[in-house]
Design a protein around this motif. Structure first.
Motif, PDB file in Angstrom:
ATOM      1  N   CYS A 204     -18.284   4.825  46.177  1.00  0.00           N
ATOM      2  CA  CYS A 204     -18.468   4.426  47.570  1.00  0.00           C
ATOM      3  C   CYS A 204     -17.267   3.615  48.050  1.00  0.00           C
ATOM      4  CB  CYS A 204     -19.727   3.581  47.737  1.00  0.00           C
ATOM      5  SG  CYS A 204     -21.227   4.372  47.141  1.00  0.00           S
ATOM      6  N   GLY A 205     -17.094   3.594  49.345  1.00  0.00           N
ATOM      7  CA  GLY A 205     -16.040   2.789  49.942  1.00  0.00           C
ATOM      8  C   GLY A 205     -15.698   3.297  51.328  1.00  0.00           C
ATOM      9  N   GLU A 206     -15.058   2.453  52.111  1.00  0.00           N
ATOM     10  CA  GLU A 206     -14.610   2.849  53.436  1.00  0.00           C
ATOM     11  C   GLU A 206     -13.543   3.926  53.340  1.00  0.00           C
ATOM     12  OE1 GLU A 206     -14.174  -0.459  56.464  1.00  0.00           O
ATOM     13  OE2 GLU A 206     -13.893  -1.586  54.621  1.00  0.00           O
ATOM     14  N   ASN A 207     -13.282   4.618  54.454  1.00  0.00           N
ATOM     15  CA  ASN A 207     -12.125   5.499  54.511  1.00  0.00           C
ATOM     16  C   ASN A 207     -10.872   4.673  54.260  1.00  0.00           C
ATOM     17  OD1 ASN A 207     -14.033   6.948  56.912  1.00  0.00           O
ATOM     18  ND2 ASN A 207     -13.149   8.261  55.351  1.00  0.00           N
ATOM     19  N   GLY A 208     -10.035   5.164  53.376  1.00  0.00           N
ATOM     20  CA  GLY A 208      -8.825   4.429  53.032  1.00  0.00           C
ATOM     21  C   GLY A 208      -9.004   3.469  51.874  1.00  0.00           C
ATOM     22  N   ALA A 209     -10.199   3.449  51.271  1.00  0.00           N
ATOM     23  CA  ALA A 209     -10.447   2.525  50.155  1.00  0.00           C
ATOM     24  C   ALA A 209      -9.801   2.996  48.858  1.00  0.00           C
ATOM     25  CB  ALA A 209     -11.950   2.341  49.944  1.00  0.00           C
ATOM     26  N   GLY A 210      -9.419   4.284  48.785  1.00  0.00           N
ATOM     27  CA  GLY A 210      -8.787   4.815  47.586  1.00  0.00           C
ATOM     28  C   GLY A 210      -9.553   5.938  46.924  1.00  0.00           C
ATOM     29  N   LYS A 211     -10.672   6.379  47.528  1.00  0.00           N
ATOM     30  CA  LYS A 211     -11.492   7.416  46.906  1.00  0.00           C
ATOM     31  C   LYS A 211     -10.724   8.729  46.756  1.00  0.00           C
ATOM     32  CE  LYS A 211     -14.785   7.383  49.957  1.00  0.00           C
ATOM     33  NZ  LYS A 211     -14.091   6.508  50.931  1.00  0.00           N
ATOM     34  N   SER A 212     -10.050   9.150  47.816  1.00  0.00           N
ATOM     35  CA  SER A 212      -9.338  10.437  47.776  1.00  0.00           C
ATOM     36  C   SER A 212      -8.219  10.409  46.750  1.00  0.00           C
ATOM     37  CB  SER A 212      -8.782  10.776  49.161  1.00  0.00           C
ATOM     38  OG  SER A 212      -9.821  10.987  50.088  1.00  0.00           O
ATOM     39  N   THR A 213      -7.483   9.308  46.684  1.00  0.00           N
ATOM     40  CA  THR A 213      -6.403   9.202  45.698  1.00  0.00           C
ATOM     41  C   THR A 213      -6.962   9.242  44.284  1.00  0.00           C
ATOM     42  OG1 THR A 213      -5.054   7.902  47.230  1.00  0.00           O
ATOM     43  CG2 THR A 213      -4.466   7.799  44.905  1.00  0.00           C
ATOM     44  N   LEU A 214      -8.066   8.555  44.062  1.00  0.00           N
ATOM     45  CA  LEU A 214      -8.702   8.576  42.748  1.00  0.00           C
ATOM     46  C   LEU A 214      -9.101   9.995  42.371  1.00  0.00           C
ATOM     47  CD1 LEU A 214     -10.015   7.200  40.292  1.00  0.00           C
ATOM     48  CD2 LEU A 214     -12.067   6.883  41.695  1.00  0.00           C
ATOM     49  N   MET A 215      -9.678  10.741  43.316  1.00  0.00           N
ATOM     50  CA  MET A 215     -10.089  12.108  43.022  1.00  0.00           C
ATOM     51  C   MET A 215      -8.884  13.004  42.721  1.00  0.00           C
ATOM     52  SD  MET A 215     -13.254  11.803  43.024  1.00  0.00           S
ATOM     53  CE  MET A 215     -13.218  10.023  42.777  1.00  0.00           C
ATOM     54  N   LYS A 216      -7.786  12.772  43.423  1.00  0.00           N
ATOM     55  CA  LYS A 216      -6.563  13.543  43.144  1.00  0.00           C
ATOM     56  C   LYS A 216      -6.057  13.270  41.737  1.00  0.00           C
ATOM     57  CE  LYS A 216      -4.952  13.799  47.949  1.00  0.00           C
ATOM     58  NZ  LYS A 216      -3.915  13.333  48.914  1.00  0.00           N
ATOM     59  N   ILE A 217      -6.159  12.026  41.307  1.00  0.00           N
ATOM     60  CA  ILE A 217      -5.725  11.674  39.956  1.00  0.00           C
ATOM     61  C   ILE A 217      -6.599  12.353  38.918  1.00  0.00           C
ATOM     62  CG2 ILE A 217      -5.579   9.752  38.316  1.00  0.00           C
ATOM     63  CD1 ILE A 217      -4.702   7.995  40.709  1.00  0.00           C
ATOM     64  N   LEU A 218      -7.917  12.310  39.117  1.00  0.00           N
ATOM     65  CA  LEU A 218      -8.838  12.895  38.148  1.00  0.00           C
ATOM     66  C   LEU A 218      -8.775  14.426  38.136  1.00  0.00           C
ATOM     67  CD1 LEU A 218     -11.976  10.618  38.637  1.00  0.00           C
ATOM     68  CD2 LEU A 218     -10.340  10.577  36.751  1.00  0.00           C
ATOM     69  N   SER A 219      -8.393  15.029  39.273  1.00  0.00           N
ATOM     70  CA  SER A 219      -8.337  16.489  39.342  1.00  0.00           C
ATOM     71  C   SER A 219      -6.953  17.044  39.012  1.00  0.00           C
ATOM     72  CB  SER A 219      -8.757  16.964  40.730  1.00  0.00           C
ATOM     73  OG  SER A 219      -7.851  16.484  41.718  1.00  0.00           O
ATOM     74  N   GLY A 220      -5.993  16.163  38.685  1.00  0.00           N
ATOM     75  CA  GLY A 220      -4.670  16.615  38.283  1.00  0.00           C
ATOM     76  C   GLY A 220      -3.711  16.902  39.419  1.00  0.00           C
ATOM     77  N   ALA A 221      -4.086  16.542  40.637  1.00  0.00           N
ATOM     78  CA  ALA A 221      -3.203  16.786  41.785  1.00  0.00           C
ATOM     79  C   ALA A 221      -2.057  15.780  41.835  1.00  0.00           C
ATOM     80  CB  ALA A 221      -3.994  16.739  43.081  1.00  0.00           C
ATOM     81  N   THR A 222      -2.249  14.607  41.244  1.00  0.00           N
ATOM     82  CA  THR A 222      -1.195  13.602  41.196  1.00  0.00           C
ATOM     83  C   THR A 222      -1.391  12.737  39.958  1.00  0.00           C
ATOM     84  OG1 THR A 222      -0.045  11.900  42.493  1.00  0.00           O
ATOM     85  CG2 THR A 222      -2.441  11.825  42.507  1.00  0.00           C
ATOM     86  N   LEU A 223      -0.296  12.137  39.487  1.00  0.00           N
ATOM     87  CA  LEU A 223      -0.352  11.276  38.312  1.00  0.00           C
ATOM     88  C   LEU A 223      -0.410   9.816  38.735  1.00  0.00           C
ATOM     89  CD1 LEU A 223       2.239  12.926  35.901  1.00  0.00           C
ATOM     90  CD2 LEU A 223      -0.157  12.443  35.344  1.00  0.00           C
ATOM     91  N   PRO A 224      -1.162   8.980  38.018  1.00  0.00           N
ATOM     92  CA  PRO A 224      -1.147   7.552  38.341  1.00  0.00           C
ATOM     93  C   PRO A 224       0.170   6.915  37.914  1.00  0.00           C
ATOM     94  CG  PRO A 224      -2.452   7.959  36.365  1.00  0.00           C
ATOM     95  CD  PRO A 224      -2.068   9.302  36.906  1.00  0.00           C
TER      96      PRO A 224
END
Length: 516
Positions: free
Chosen positions: A35-55
């Motif tokens: 959970c979190g507001e828009n811009g809280a980091g949810k989308s970036t976290l999902m990209k990291i877990l799905s391999g779209a970007t590296l942390p």
């Protein structure tokens, strides 16, 4: 031992931190709500877990072992499947082709130079079996995706992930376009997967869904994990406070003032195959809600009023003058504004900047003799960015880089900058936005009504309709079946009219709006 653990993950873009310090753990067979507001980091976290970007830093552990997920194929190899909020389907391919892309069954042929071909009957059987097991046997595996409804496309998107047999399933706002019955089918499937040991990350702004389906919750704020715990140990108030930093006990602004003269009067409006014999009015200073189940025709009615898909018959009167809009441009010229249901498809130019999108409907305020006054444009847009708290506050940033909630704010900015709007039509204005942004949008709508603007709100969210509307119009099967005054606004009565069920005798005084 947790099936998935995220430890101190951080990621920045061009020096701007998207996530700064995220940590959580989830066991096999659990549903973790993120959970979190828009811009809280949810989308970036999902990209990291799905391999779209590296942390940039931190670690991801699967069954206690650090792993590197440097591309989507690596995520797939680890059994991680992600259903993103934005569809990734190929519209000109069949349902089966989309679901089995890269894994289509083949059969051999005893022909020189042609050893294998796609086994289409097997592919259709495989896709059909997944859809049937999911709970949607009526979706034809042979149908082209572009011929499906938005809800059916969402179902296929989820079925595509299910067909791969995920060990970890990430669902990002999966119910945004689903009906209540479709959502319940999805929830049954989620529970079955969890019982089989699948780990599920569930992202949603709908708090009632989270408390219904999740075992644990992690809250992100400003790129950090600020709260984690079992659902049984948390309540809505604590969750909201963690997300937005303050309580939202009064999300729906207080009604004030009274309705004035009729701004919009619709009589006998009809379009073949969509709706028929629609009569209603919207007065200055009031918010009229229009509620209906998926497919009821409510959006089509709004599109007809706005000229996007004109009616075949009927009469539209705006401020006492009969009008017939053949295009949205004509409606805009007459003083109408419409926040469309599909902000990305109809409301924004995604590759253009925040600034260019915000002034799309207000060139008369910034240009003279075809020449744009750059300073005037900058001042107007900067004012809207500040007033609406658009983040990041960068006028030149492409709007596609913004979160869903901030993109919706840009749509609002476009219409708020347009001069002399007499009627605002809001079609699903808070779909996919966080609770704090919802509160801001609700206040904007109430402020518009307070200034004497007529507001037509179309929404599938019952609490939204009940919490904001001065009157409610109920649409069912393309017909207006009820108009309810404030005294009759309760959930049971509105839903009964929408679903064609017996109307409760109690009338008013039913279930109050709930926060989500």
């Amino acid at each position: 031992m947790p099936h998935l653990a995220v430890q101190s993950v951080a990621k920045s873009y061009d020096g701007n931190p998207a996530v700064q310090e995220i940590s959580f753990a989830v066991e096999a067979g659990q549903v973790l709500a993120v959970c979190g507001e828009n811009g809280a980091g949810k989308s970036t976290l999902m990209k990291i877990l799905s391999g779209a970007t590296l942390p940039d830093q931190g670690a991801i552990l699967l069954d206690g072992r650090p792993v590197t997920i440097d591309r989507p194929a690596a995520a797939g190899a680890f059994g991680i499947r992600t259903v993103h909020q934005e569809f990734s389907l190929l519209p000109h391919m069949s349902v089966a082709e989309n679901m089995l892309l890269g894994r289509m069954p083949t059969r051999s042929l005893p022909l020189p130079g042609l050893r294998f071909v796609v086994d289409w009957p097997a592919a259709n059987r495989m896709a059909g079996a997944v859809l049937t097991d999911f709970g949607f046997p009526d979706i034809d595996p042979r149908a082209l995706v572009r011929h499906l409804s938005v809800a059916q496309q969402q179902i296929v998107e989820i079925a595509k992930a299910l067909a791969a047999g995920p060990e970890i399933l990430i669902l990002d706002e999966p119910t945004a376009v689903l009906s209540a019955s479709e959502t319940e089918i999805l929830f049954r499937r989620i529970r079955a997967l969890a019982a089989q040991g699948t780990t599920i990350l569930y992202i949603s702004h709908r708090l009632e869904e989270i408390f219904e389906i999740a075992d644990r919750i992690v809250v992100l704020k400003d790129g950090r994990s600020v709260l984690e715990g079992a659902v049984a140990e948390l309540d809505e108030e604590r969750l909201i406070r963690a997300m937005v930093g303050r309580p939202l006990s009064a999300i729906y602004p207080e009604r004030r003032g009274s309705a004035g003269a009729a701004v919009l009067e619709v009589t006998g409006l009809g379009r073949d195959g969509a709706f028929e014999a629609i009569d209603f009015s919207v007065h200055a200073g009031e918010i009229v809600g229009m509620f209906g189940l998926v497919g009821s025709g409510r959006t089509e009615i709004a599109q007809a009023v706005f000229g996007a898909r004109p009616a075949d018959r009927g009469r539209i009167v705006l401020n006492g003058r009969a009008r017939r809009f053949a295009s949205p441009a004509q409606a805009v010229g007459a003083g109408l504004a419409m926040v469309t249901e599909d902000r990305k498809g109809d409301g924004l130019a995604l590759e253009a900047s925040v600034q260019d999108n915000a002034v799309l409907a207000s060139y008369s305020r910034i240009a003279r003799l075809g020449v744009i006054n750059a300073a005037r444009r900058h001042d107007l847009v900067a004012g809207q960015i500040a007033d609406l708290s658009i983040r990041p506050a960068e006028p030149e940033r492409p709007v596609r880089q913004l979160s869903g909630g901030n993109q919706q704010k840009v749509v609002l900015a476009k219409w708020l900058l347009a001069p002399d709007r007499d009627l605002f039509i809001f079609d699903e204005p808070t779909r996919g936005v966080d609770i704090a942004t919802k509160a801001e949008i609700y206040q904007i709508m109430r402020d518009l009504a307070g200034r004497g603007v007529a507001v037509l709100l179309i929404s599938s969210e019952m609490p939204e309709v009940l919490g904001l509307s001065d009157r409610v119009l109920v649409v069912r099967d393309g017909r207006l079946v009820a108009e309810l005054p404030p005294a009759g606004l309760d959930a049971e009565t509105v839903f009964a009219h929408a679903a064609g069920l017996p109307v409760p005798a109690s009338g008013a005084g039913g279930t109050p709006p709930v926060l989500h």
